[in-house]
Design a protein around this motif. Structure first.
Motif, PDB file in Angstrom:
ATOM      1  N   GLY A 136       0.325   1.847  -7.363  1.00  0.00           N
ATOM      2  CA  GLY A 136       0.882   3.049  -7.986  1.00  0.00           C
ATOM      3  C   GLY A 136       0.280   4.312  -7.403  1.00  0.00           C
ATOM      4  O   GLY A 136      -0.894   4.345  -7.020  1.00  0.00           O
ATOM      5  N   THR A 137       1.100   5.349  -7.325  1.00  0.00           N
ATOM      6  CA  THR A 137       0.639   6.649  -6.852  1.00  0.00           C
ATOM      7  C   THR A 137       1.166   7.717  -7.817  1.00  0.00           C
ATOM      8  O   THR A 137       2.339   7.696  -8.208  1.00  0.00           O
ATOM      9  CB  THR A 137       1.087   6.915  -5.402  1.00  0.00           C
ATOM     10  N   GLN A 138       0.283   8.612  -8.208  1.00  0.00           N
ATOM     11  CA  GLN A 138       0.636   9.617  -9.212  1.00  0.00           C
ATOM     12  C   GLN A 138       1.423  10.760  -8.581  1.00  0.00           C
ATOM     13  O   GLN A 138       1.019  11.316  -7.549  1.00  0.00           O
ATOM     14  CB  GLN A 138      -0.623  10.179  -9.885  1.00  0.00           C
ATOM     15  N   VAL A 139       2.522  11.114  -9.222  1.00  0.00           N
ATOM     16  CA  VAL A 139       3.291  12.303  -8.853  1.00  0.00           C
ATOM     17  C   VAL A 139       3.313  13.213 -10.074  1.00  0.00           C
ATOM     18  O   VAL A 139       3.754  12.797 -11.151  1.00  0.00           O
ATOM     19  CB  VAL A 139       4.722  11.930  -8.430  1.00  0.00           C
ATOM     20  N   THR A 140       2.828  14.422  -9.893  1.00  0.00           N
ATOM     21  CA  THR A 140       2.794  15.388 -10.988  1.00  0.00           C
ATOM     22  C   THR A 140       3.544  16.644 -10.556  1.00  0.00           C
ATOM     23  O   THR A 140       3.225  17.230  -9.515  1.00  0.00           O
ATOM     24  CB  THR A 140       1.358  15.752 -11.374  1.00  0.00           C
ATOM     25  N   VAL A 141       4.519  17.043 -11.353  1.00  0.00           N
ATOM     26  CA  VAL A 141       5.321  18.231 -11.057  1.00  0.00           C
ATOM     27  C   VAL A 141       5.048  19.257 -12.144  1.00  0.00           C
ATOM     28  O   VAL A 141       5.325  19.016 -13.319  1.00  0.00           O
ATOM     29  CB  VAL A 141       6.818  17.892 -10.993  1.00  0.00           C
ATOM     30  N   ARG A 170       6.906  13.261  -0.186  1.00  0.00           N
ATOM     31  CA  ARG A 170       7.398  12.054   0.489  1.00  0.00           C
ATOM     32  C   ARG A 170       6.417  10.919   0.227  1.00  0.00           C
ATOM     33  O   ARG A 170       5.229  11.030   0.542  1.00  0.00           O
ATOM     34  CB  ARG A 170       7.538  12.281   1.988  1.00  0.00           C
ATOM     35  N   LEU A 171       6.930   9.840  -0.346  1.00  0.00           N
ATOM     36  CA  LEU A 171       6.128   8.655  -0.595  1.00  0.00           C
ATOM     37  C   LEU A 171       6.393   7.622   0.494  1.00  0.00           C
ATOM     38  O   LEU A 171       7.520   7.488   0.976  1.00  0.00           O
ATOM     39  CB  LEU A 171       6.464   8.049  -1.958  1.00  0.00           C
ATOM     40  N   SER A 172       5.335   6.901   0.845  1.00  0.00           N
ATOM     41  CA  SER A 172       5.461   5.807   1.817  1.00  0.00           C
ATOM     42  C   SER A 172       4.857   4.547   1.224  1.00  0.00           C
ATOM     43  O   SER A 172       3.925   4.613   0.425  1.00  0.00           O
ATOM     44  CB  SER A 172       4.727   6.155   3.118  1.00  0.00           C
ATOM     45  N   CYS A 173       5.378   3.414   1.657  1.00  0.00           N
ATOM     46  CA  CYS A 173       4.859   2.130   1.186  1.00  0.00           C
ATOM     47  C   CYS A 173       4.986   1.118   2.310  1.00  0.00           C
ATOM     48  O   CYS A 173       6.081   0.885   2.814  1.00  0.00           O
ATOM     49  CB  CYS A 173       5.623   1.663  -0.037  1.00  0.00           C
ATOM     50  N   ALA A 174       3.862   0.514   2.662  1.00  0.00           N
ATOM     51  CA  ALA A 174       3.849  -0.504   3.704  1.00  0.00           C
ATOM     52  C   ALA A 174       3.513  -1.855   3.092  1.00  0.00           C
ATOM     53  O   ALA A 174       2.544  -1.982   2.343  1.00  0.00           O
ATOM     54  CB  ALA A 174       2.832  -0.144   4.767  1.00  0.00           C
ATOM     55  N   VAL A 175       4.325  -2.840   3.417  1.00  0.00           N
ATOM     56  CA  VAL A 175       4.120  -4.208   2.939  1.00  0.00           C
ATOM     57  C   VAL A 175       3.680  -5.059   4.116  1.00  0.00           C
ATOM     58  O   VAL A 175       4.345  -5.083   5.155  1.00  0.00           O
ATOM     59  CB  VAL A 175       5.411  -4.764   2.319  1.00  0.00           C
ATOM     60  N   SER A 176       2.577  -5.764   3.957  1.00  0.00           N
ATOM     61  CA  SER A 176       2.066  -6.573   5.059  1.00  0.00           C
ATOM     62  C   SER A 176       1.560  -7.906   4.529  1.00  0.00           C
ATOM     63  O   SER A 176       1.396  -8.095   3.326  1.00  0.00           O
ATOM     64  CB  SER A 176       0.953  -5.827   5.791  1.00  0.00           C
ATOM     65  N   GLY A 177       1.288  -8.803   5.463  1.00  0.00           N
ATOM     66  CA  GLY A 177       0.777 -10.108   5.081  1.00  0.00           C
ATOM     67  C   GLY A 177       1.805 -11.203   5.258  1.00  0.00           C
ATOM     68  O   GLY A 177       2.782 -11.039   5.982  1.00  0.00           O
ATOM     69  N   ASN A 178       1.587 -12.288   4.565  1.00  0.00           N
ATOM     70  CA  ASN A 178       2.440 -13.470   4.703  1.00  0.00           C
ATOM     71  C   ASN A 178       3.693 -13.314   3.849  1.00  0.00           C
ATOM     72  O   ASN A 178       3.844 -13.945   2.801  1.00  0.00           O
ATOM     73  CB  ASN A 178       1.657 -14.722   4.293  1.00  0.00           C
ATOM     74  N   ILE A 179       4.600 -12.495   4.308  1.00  0.00           N
ATOM     75  CA  ILE A 179       5.823 -12.229   3.562  1.00  0.00           C
ATOM     76  C   ILE A 179       6.960 -12.013   4.550  1.00  0.00           C
ATOM     77  O   ILE A 179       6.785 -11.364   5.572  1.00  0.00           O
ATOM     78  CB  ILE A 179       5.660 -10.998   2.631  1.00  0.00           C
ATOM     79  N   VAL A 212       0.844  -1.195   0.000  1.00  0.00           N
ATOM     80  CA  VAL A 212       0.000   0.000   0.000  1.00  0.00           C
ATOM     81  C   VAL A 212       0.878   1.243   0.000  1.00  0.00           C
ATOM     82  O   VAL A 212       1.670   1.466   0.915  1.00  0.00           O
ATOM     83  CB  VAL A 212      -0.939   0.010   1.217  1.00  0.00           C
ATOM     84  N   GLU A 213       0.705   2.054  -1.029  1.00  0.00           N
ATOM     85  CA  GLU A 213       1.489   3.282  -1.178  1.00  0.00           C
ATOM     86  C   GLU A 213       0.649   4.486  -0.776  1.00  0.00           C
ATOM     87  O   GLU A 213      -0.582   4.456  -0.854  1.00  0.00           O
ATOM     88  CB  GLU A 213       1.934   3.455  -2.635  1.00  0.00           C
ATOM     89  N   SER A 214       1.338   5.556  -0.420  1.00  0.00           N
ATOM     90  CA  SER A 214       0.668   6.824  -0.152  1.00  0.00           C
ATOM     91  C   SER A 214       1.665   7.945  -0.363  1.00  0.00           C
ATOM     92  O   SER A 214       2.883   7.720  -0.379  1.00  0.00           O
ATOM     93  CB  SER A 214       0.111   6.857   1.269  1.00  0.00           C
TER      94      SER A 214
END
Length: 119
Positions: free
Chosen positions: A112-117, A19-28, A5-7
């Motif tokens: 995916g998360t959109q970054v627009t400059v 600043r982008l964040s990404c959390a990985v969870s579950g059976n990994i 999950v990205e944000s």
């Protein structure tokens, strides 16, 4: 099941920061490396940066000195601090997490998360 999950994407003016964040969870387990890729319209997906659990990092030449990747191993979370953003950084940014399952590499991707400059 694994969730990635990205944000943190959005619209920013040239020279600004995100600043982008990404959390990985579950059976990994043993997620290594974690990283960020991006894909601009009409272009192939490219590596932006990745980071190993021991701290080793890799950056695309185009972002060196402007972007910083970091991770929290305990939380399986990776961050991308983006400074001095340029219109050329506009893209969809994808979080990537790699692990080994029965000797084979398995890649997990965020939505995916959109970054627009803007210039």
């Amino acid at each position: 099941q694994v969730q990635v999950v990205e944000s943190g994407g959005g619209l920013v003016q040239a020279g600004g920061s995100l600043r982008l964040s990404c959390a990985v969870s579950g059976n990994i387990f043993n997620v290594n490396p974690m990283g960020w890729y991006r894909q601009a319209p009409g272009k192939q997906r490219e590596l932006v940066a990745n980071i190993f659990s021991g701290g080793r990092t890799n950056y695309a030449d185009s972002v060196k000195g402007r972007f910083t990747i970091s991770r929290d191993n305990a939380k399986n979370t990776v961050y991308l601090e983006m400074n001095s953003l340029e219109p050329e950084d506009t893209a969809v940014y994808y979080c990537n997490a790699i692990t080994i399952v029965r000797g084979l590499q398995v890649d997990y991707w965020g939505q995916g998360t959109q970054v627009t400059v803007s210039s």
